[in-house]
Design a protein around this motif. Sequence first.
Motif, PDB file in Angstrom:
ATOM      1  N   VAL A 176      50.673  68.664  14.003  1.00 32.36           N
ATOM      2  CA  VAL A 176      49.833  67.536  13.413  1.00 32.36           C
ATOM      3  C   VAL A 176      50.339  66.259  13.565  1.00 32.36           C
ATOM      4  O   VAL A 176      49.838  65.235  13.894  1.00 32.36           O
ATOM      5  N   CYS A 179      51.333  64.583  16.794  1.00 30.74           N
ATOM      6  CA  CYS A 179      50.106  64.113  17.676  1.00 30.74           C
ATOM      7  C   CYS A 179      49.416  62.941  16.909  1.00 30.74           C
ATOM      8  O   CYS A 179      48.980  61.909  17.738  1.00 30.74           O
ATOM      9  N   ARG A 180      49.173  62.976  15.642  1.00 21.24           N
ATOM     10  CA  ARG A 180      48.698  61.892  14.830  1.00 21.24           C
ATOM     11  C   ARG A 180      49.359  60.653  15.178  1.00 21.24           C
ATOM     12  O   ARG A 180      48.923  59.696  15.159  1.00 21.24           O
ATOM     13  N   GLU A 181      50.891  60.739  14.905  1.00 20.99           N
ATOM     14  CA  GLU A 181      51.554  59.494  15.162  1.00 20.99           C
ATOM     15  C   GLU A 181      51.573  58.898  16.524  1.00 20.99           C
ATOM     16  O   GLU A 181      51.400  57.677  16.831  1.00 20.99           O
ATOM     17  N   ASP A 184      48.143  57.155  17.204  1.00 25.15           N
ATOM     18  CA  ASP A 184      48.030  55.806  16.266  1.00 25.15           C
ATOM     19  C   ASP A 184      48.775  55.030  16.907  1.00 25.15           C
ATOM     20  O   ASP A 184      48.332  53.717  16.910  1.00 25.15           O
ATOM     21  N   THR A 189      43.217  55.355  17.222  1.00 23.85           N
ATOM     22  CA  THR A 189      43.164  55.854  15.539  1.00 23.85           C
ATOM     23  C   THR A 189      41.828  56.514  15.349  1.00 23.85           C
ATOM     24  O   THR A 189      41.800  57.356  14.236  1.00 23.85           O
ATOM     25  N   VAL A 193      41.912  64.788  14.845  1.00 20.55           N
ATOM     26  CA  VAL A 193      42.892  65.786  15.064  1.00 20.55           C
ATOM     27  C   VAL A 193      42.352  67.252  14.250  1.00 20.55           C
ATOM     28  O   VAL A 193      42.163  67.008  12.982  1.00 20.55           O
ATOM     29  N   ASP A 240      49.327  71.083   7.063  1.00 21.05           N
ATOM     30  CA  ASP A 240      48.587  70.245   8.035  1.00 21.05           C
ATOM     31  C   ASP A 240      47.712  69.202   7.060  1.00 21.05           C
ATOM     32  O   ASP A 240      47.466  67.973   7.868  1.00 21.05           O
ATOM     33  N   GLU A 243      50.034  66.279   6.821  1.00 23.28           N
ATOM     34  CA  GLU A 243      50.019  65.620   8.124  1.00 23.28           C
ATOM     35  C   GLU A 243      49.139  64.884   8.545  1.00 23.28           C
ATOM     36  O   GLU A 243      49.397  64.006   9.682  1.00 23.28           O
ATOM     37  N   GLY A 244      48.109  64.844   8.081  1.00 24.85           N
ATOM     38  CA  GLY A 244      47.040  64.299   8.598  1.00 24.85           C
ATOM     39  C   GLY A 244      45.936  64.694   9.341  1.00 24.85           C
ATOM     40  O   GLY A 244      45.098  64.167   9.906  1.00 24.85           O
ATOM     41  N   ALA A 245      45.675  66.230   9.387  1.00 25.36           N
ATOM     42  CA  ALA A 245      44.614  66.833   9.966  1.00 25.36           C
ATOM     43  C   ALA A 245      43.299  66.360   9.435  1.00 25.36           C
ATOM     44  O   ALA A 245      43.036  66.285   8.085  1.00 25.36           O
ATOM     45  N   ASP A 246      42.253  66.132  10.189  1.00 22.39           N
ATOM     46  CA  ASP A 246      40.903  65.863  10.049  1.00 22.39           C
ATOM     47  C   ASP A 246      39.989  67.124   9.902  1.00 22.39           C
ATOM     48  O   ASP A 246      38.897  66.778   9.148  1.00 22.39           O
TER      49      ASP A 246
END
Length: 334
Positions: A176, A179-181, A184, A189, A193, A240, A243-246
């Motif tokens: 996560v 992929c988020r990094e 972004d 943005t 995810v 997750d 780490e920024g999972a939506d």
Amino acid sequence: MTLVPGTVRPRRLRTTPALRRLVSEVRVHPADLILPMFVKETLNEPAPLDSMPGVVQHTLDSLLDAAREAVEAGVGGLMLFGIPEHKDDDGSQADDPEGILNRALTLLRDDLGDSTVIMADLCLDEFTSHGHCGVLDAHGGVDNDATLDRYASMALAQAQAGAQVLGLSGMMDGQVAACREALDLEGFTDVVVMAYSAKYASAFFGPFREAVDSELQGDRKTYQQDPANGREAMRELELDLAEGADVVMVKPGTPYLDVLAEVACESPVPVWAYQVSGEYAMVEFAAAAGAIDRERAIEESLIGFKRAGADAILTYWATEVAQGLKGGASGARS
């Protein structure tokens, strides 16, 4: 025996179809359903799957037709899986802009726009010659950190192709965040995810192997979760989310309703469940044998997911069920 006056009678709330509908605790809506779809590069016409009656591998043309049908029925989203002509050790077609999955994403996004949610499976298993979800190290094991580089590249390719939601299904540690990094840093943005936080090494994935022409060698027990472990899913959820999972996912569905319920109680973000190929096949083959009522079994299974806390459900019956709900044909509570 006659019950005494004042006795509580729960059956009062079950006396008519209208009353049962009125007091239903959960409901399935077309927008709750996500349709998984397979598109194969080498096909000239749709190819039915023997292990999943009613499901096909699509051409680009048939994919678009089926996607339009799903959107017309009110299905909430479409999850795409791609099967390339060429597979290799690194899954090079996965992040190729001209790869079948990325071409399909662009096709659907250009045609459907924002009328539905276009989603992409972000995993290497459909693209690798060995069938694993990541690249292999010198000893034949899945190299977690090298795989993260591939996932980051896939995330960018899928976002550029028009995917609005990326389904991170590979169960690599740190996927996560990687992929988020990557998203972004390149300005994507708003791309969502969705983490497969609890994905188990399950026998219920069997028919999916046919659907993606899997060339798996061995198994995936070193990175997918042990079916015996429930608390481990909560640890994966915590990581997750950090780490920024939506959105988070539990897969498979029916054998892990306890996990789904616990994740739904703890998660501050939407929780989805995947009614996987084996779950689908069991109902279809049992119904074909006359052992169960097909329509009632389908609806009952979806209600179970909603009751356990799923906000949305990936199911191969999405279009059919949505059409039935839209037409008032739903009957499990009648």
